[in-house]
Design an enzyme around this catalytic site. Structure first.
Site, PDB file in Angstrom:
ATOM      1  N   GLU A 116      49.270  41.474  42.265  1.00 34.32           N
ATOM      2  CA  GLU A 116      48.053  41.427  41.636  1.00 34.32           C
ATOM      3  C   GLU A 116      47.400  39.913  42.028  1.00 34.32           C
ATOM      4  O   GLU A 116      46.283  39.786  42.088  1.00 34.32           O
ATOM      5  CB  GLU A 116      48.124  41.477  40.274  1.00 34.32           C
ATOM      6  CG  GLU A 116      48.270  42.887  39.729  1.00 34.32           C
ATOM      7  CD  GLU A 116      47.091  43.692  39.721  1.00 34.32           C
ATOM      8  OE1 GLU A 116      46.015  43.256  39.960  1.00 34.32           O
ATOM      9  OE2 GLU A 116      47.312  44.928  39.581  1.00 34.32           O
TER      10      GLU A 116
ATOM     11  N   ASP B 250      38.734  40.209  36.263  1.00 34.64           N
ATOM     12  CA  ASP B 250      40.390  40.326  36.122  1.00 34.64           C
ATOM     13  C   ASP B 250      40.909  39.090  36.253  1.00 34.64           C
ATOM     14  O   ASP B 250      40.595  38.099  37.038  1.00 34.64           O
ATOM     15  CB  ASP B 250      41.044  40.987  37.078  1.00 34.64           C
ATOM     16  CG  ASP B 250      40.436  42.592  37.131  1.00 34.64           C
ATOM     17  OD1 ASP B 250      40.012  42.943  35.966  1.00 34.64           O
ATOM     18  OD2 ASP B 250      40.495  43.472  37.925  1.00 34.64           O
TER      19      ASP B 250
END
Length: 179
Positions: free
Chosen positions: A84, A102
């Site tokens: 990620e 995000d």
């Protein structure tokens, strides 16, 4: 007014053009100098949180363990953080189609899980972790881990798209981090 010679007729427009070009160049240089000074001031006086910190794999494993993540779950948490954010604490992902972004190690969405800073998006939907998104960008990962645990409890590991592609198989053990 006296008549101008052919040389004067040629030189006068040239000098006028040169003066215009010089003033344009001077204006351009002055603008560039001012922009550089402003950028320097912003970077020199920027808050420390803008500086990105990349954790090492075992450093993150230790922090997660201290925050009560079971040792048996660490390989999965590390895999998700690696894919990620590459273990970077201050990563803000590209804007999503719905206007959200995000945040942090686990790329937690501002659409559902955190409250975006004022002016970043027009709306946010839920703030289920009851946290500001900027708190997910700190070197102290306590709030990030608490929010990620909330997400995992409610949606399971598949809440992270990297899970099915990279982390749903044999994972690298973490025993070497605790020797």
């Amino acid at each position: 007014m006296s008549p101008r010679t052919p040389a004067q007729r040629t030189v006068t427009p040239f000098l006028a053009a040169t003066n215009n070009a010089t003033s344009t160049s001077t204006a351009t240089l002055t603008s560039a100098f001012i922009c550089c000074c402003i950028i320097w001031l912003l970077l020199a006086h920027a808050p420390a949180s803008i500086q990105m910190r990349r954790l090492q794999r075992c450093e993150l494993a230790g922090k997660l363990y201290i925050l009560d993540v079971p040792k048996s779950d660490l390989p999965l948490w590390l895999c998700i953080a690696e894919y990620e954010s590459r273990y970077n604490t201050h990563v803000v992902g590209n804007r999503n189609a719905d206007g959200s972004s995000d945040y942090g190690l686990f790329q937690i969405s501002s659409r559902y899980w955190c409250h975006p800073d004022v002016g970043i998006v027009k709306y946010y939907a839920f703030n289920e972790c009851n946290v500001n998104c900027s708190a997910l960008l700190q070197d102290d990962i306590t709030e990030t881990v608490q929010c990620a645990r909330t997400i995992q409890r409610r949606q399971g590991w598949s809440a992270w798209s990297v899970y099915s592609f990279y982390c749903n198989r044999t994972l690298r053990e973490v025993d070497d981090c605790f020797e």
